[in-house]
Structures are given as structure tokens and as C-alpha cells.
Motif scaffolding. Structure first.
Motif, PDB file in Angstrom:
ATOM      1  N   LYS A 185       0.820  -1.214   0.000  1.00 50.43           N
ATOM      2  CA  LYS A 185       0.000   0.000   0.000  1.00 50.43           C
ATOM      3  C   LYS A 185       0.858   1.270   0.000  1.00 50.43           C
ATOM      4  O   LYS A 185       0.623   2.221   0.741  1.00 50.43           O
ATOM      5  N   LEU A 186       1.875   1.220  -0.845  1.00 49.50           N
ATOM      6  CA  LEU A 186       2.758   2.370  -1.060  1.00 49.50           C
ATOM      7  C   LEU A 186       2.587   2.854  -2.487  1.00 49.50           C
ATOM      8  O   LEU A 186       1.974   2.180  -3.332  1.00 49.50           O
ATOM      9  N   LYS A 187       3.125   4.006  -2.760  1.00 51.51           N
ATOM     10  CA  LYS A 187       3.105   4.523  -4.120  1.00 51.51           C
ATOM     11  C   LYS A 187       4.462   5.106  -4.457  1.00 51.51           C
ATOM     12  O   LYS A 187       5.258   5.450  -3.586  1.00 51.51           O
ATOM     13  N   PHE A 188       4.728   5.204  -5.734  1.00 51.37           N
ATOM     14  CA  PHE A 188       5.976   5.816  -6.188  1.00 51.37           C
ATOM     15  C   PHE A 188       5.653   6.849  -7.258  1.00 51.37           C
ATOM     16  O   PHE A 188       4.658   6.726  -7.996  1.00 51.37           O
ATOM     17  N   VAL A 189       6.481   7.871  -7.311  1.00 49.95           N
ATOM     18  CA  VAL A 189       6.345   8.905  -8.339  1.00 49.95           C
ATOM     19  C   VAL A 189       7.712   9.139  -8.968  1.00 49.95           C
ATOM     20  O   VAL A 189       8.745   9.035  -8.299  1.00 49.95           O
ATOM     21  N   LYS A 190       7.687   9.459 -10.242  1.00 48.67           N
ATOM     22  CA  LYS A 190       8.923   9.758 -10.958  1.00 48.67           C
ATOM     23  C   LYS A 190       9.212  11.238 -10.811  1.00 48.67           C
ATOM     24  O   LYS A 190       8.420  12.089 -11.231  1.00 48.67           O
ATOM     25  N   GLN A 191      10.350  11.579 -10.224  1.00 53.90           N
ATOM     26  CA  GLN A 191      10.713  12.982  -9.985  1.00 53.90           C
ATOM     27  C   GLN A 191      11.599  13.557 -11.078  1.00 53.90           C
ATOM     28  O   GLN A 191      11.578  14.758 -11.329  1.00 53.90           O
ATOM     29  N   ALA A 192      12.386  12.719 -11.717  1.00 59.70           N
ATOM     30  CA  ALA A 192      13.272  13.132 -12.802  1.00 59.70           C
ATOM     31  C   ALA A 192      13.697  11.871 -13.544  1.00 59.70           C
ATOM     32  O   ALA A 192      13.281  10.765 -13.193  1.00 59.70           O
TER      33      ALA A 192
END
Length: 285
Positions: free
Chosen positions: A270-277
Motif C-alpha cells: 500500500k505504497l506509491k511511487f512517483v517519478k521525480q526526474a
């Protein structure tokens, strides 16, 4: 006979008369004089030659000594370093024919010129060792050392984690505090709170999976999983500190891209990831 001849005859008679009155007594004979001269001639150049050669001999001996010390220093200090960069797997061959499969982000260092006399190397990371029979073979890591004569095994040595799995033969693992254990095939040991903890009937594929781009995690801290993903894909993943010690238990394959793997790891937790660069990700709760 004329007057001239009378005069010459008179002189010769007087000379004979003078020299016949006695003999000249020499202190040394002609042979003795020549013998002494030859002795002096032969002695002086030799003395001068020795005097000239003496400093040359000294400097030559000093030069040879310095060269010997330099050669000895080269033998004992020359090292070869093999580094497996993030995103890579490499196979290294040591001077005796022993082979080492290096996982991404691993470093191996040894002394090639001393290898015939001492099979010893320094290692950080994760690797599979297939050692040729011969003299004692020692792998030194920050938290322990592993010794064998001829066998195969894996070592995981990163940060404060130290794990060894024996695949064939026998392996002796030494830890700080003079603690040591001998591993038989399929036996695994980990360093936990400064103590060696054995796991018998360990599945070798769990320790060797990375060779085939398969990664197994059995109740491991999430930070360890994230670090492995970083190494395999040569990316940067930022993990919120409060998530470091949450445990993860599963496996994944490198045949998937990094975002597919992150989704596979994050979704069940129940985690999420985002692309920052580019090649930079953040994992959040």
C-alpha cells in the motif's frame, strides 16, 4: 807509429791502470733492482684501482639493495581492483583460474603478484565464488572473512549485512569476536547483532537467483529491496525514512522494467511511487 797513435795508446794504458786498481761494489745486483722496480710498478696501480673502485662498489651495492626493496614493495603493494557498476553483472577470473560472478554494485580487490603465495582478497557487495583447489583462499569483508580450500559459495556483504551460503565443499566463516562456523552444502549463515546464525537446508536458488536476474526476499527490510532495485537498474530511489524497516517478502525478475518492479513491490505494501526526474523515483506511504 805516429804521435797521434802514441797519445791514444798512452790514454788507454792509463785508463786500464786506473780501473784495474780496484772494483766498484754495488749494494744490489741488477736482477734485484729490476725485481724491486717491477714490484713497485705492479703494486701502485693496483692500490689506486682499489681506491677508485671502492666507492663504485659501495654505490653499486646500494643501488642493488634499493632495487630489491623497490621490487619487494611492488610485489606487496600492487593491487588490482574489479568494480561491477550499477546495472551490470560481470564474471571475473583470478590468477589461479578461480571465478567470481559479481552482482551490481560490488568491488573486489586482490594482489596479483602475491597470488601464487597467498590467495587473499577484499570484497564488498554480492558475489558467487567458484574456487580452484589449492592453498587457503580467503575473502575479507568488513564484517567477517570466509576461508576455503576449493569450493563454491556466495557472499553478501553490504553496509552492516553479512551473509554466506555454501554451495559445494566446506566453508569456514569468521566473524568479529573470534566466532567461527563451518558450513556444509546448502547451509547458510547470517550475522545478526554480532552473532553468526545458521540456517540449514537453505535453498541455494535464493542466494544464487541474482545470477539469473531473479531476486528473492524473505521478510527483508524494504530499504534492502529498494537498494537492490537501484543497483540492478542504475537508478535513484528515495524512500521515506519511516518506511526503511518495513519488511518485504517476495521475489521479482529483472525482465520487467524498473517501474513495473516498483509497482510490484509497492502495491501489496500500500505504497506509491512517483517519478521525480529521469531515473529518479520517490516511494511514499
Amino acid at each position: 807509429m805516429n804521435d797521434k797513435n802514441l797519445h791514444i795508446s798512452d790514454i788507454e794504458e792509463r785508463d786500464d791502470s786506473f780501473f784495474s786498481k780496484g772494483t766498484i761494489h754495488w749494494e744490489k745486483s741488477e736482477n734485484e733492482v729490476w725485481a724491486e722496480l717491477e714490484k713497485e710498478i705492479s703494486k701502485k696501480p693496483a692500490g689506486k684501482l682499489i681506491w677508485l673502485l671502492h666507492p663504485i662498489i659501495q654505490w653499486s651495492a646500494a643501488a642493488v639493495f634499493i632495487l630489491l626493496l623497490g621490487g619487494l614493495g611492488l610485489v606487496t603493494s600492487y593491487t588490482k581492483t574489479l568494480e561491477c557498476l550499477p546495472g551490470e553483472h560481470i564474471l571475473a577470473e583470478l590468477p589461479d583460474g578461480s571465478k567470481v560472478d559479481l552482482n551490481a554494485g560490488s568491488t573486489l580487490q586482490y594482489y596479483p603478484l602475491k597470488w601464487r603465495f597467498e590467495r587473499k582478497l577484499k570484497f564488498t557487495g554480492e558475489a558467487y565464488f567458484n574456487v580452484q583447489k589449492g592453498k587457503k583462499f580467503t575473502v575479507q569483508s568488513e564484517w567477517g572473512s570466509t576461508q576455503v580450500l576449493g569450493t563454491s559459495f556466495t557472499i553478501y556483504s553490504r553496509d552492516d549485512e553479512y551473509r554466506v551460503t555454501c554451495i559445494t565443499g566446506k566453508v569456514q566463516v569468521n566473524a568479529p569476536g573470534n566466532e567461527s562456523v563451518v558450513l556444509l552444502p546448502n547451509v547458510h549463515v547470517e550475522l545478526e547483532e554480532g552473532k553468526l546464525v545458521l540456517s540449514k537446508m537453505f535453498k541455494p536458488e535464493n542466494a544464487l537467483g541474482w545470477k539469473n536476474n531473479q531476486f528473492f526476499f524473505a521478510n527483508r527490510p524494504l530499504i534492502e529491496v529498494i537498494d537492490e532495485i537501484e543497483r540492478q537498474y542504475a537508478v535513484t530511489i528515495r524512500l521515506q525514512p519511516e518506511l526503511n524497516n518495513r519488511n518485504f517478502g517476495s521475489n521479482f525478475s529483472k525482465k520487467h522494467n524498473v517501474e513495473e518492479v516498483l509497482d510490484f513491490v509497492c502495491r501489496p505494501m500500500k505504497l506509491k511511487f512517483v517519478k521525480q526526474a529521469e531515473n529518479v523515483y520517490l516511494v511514499t506511504d
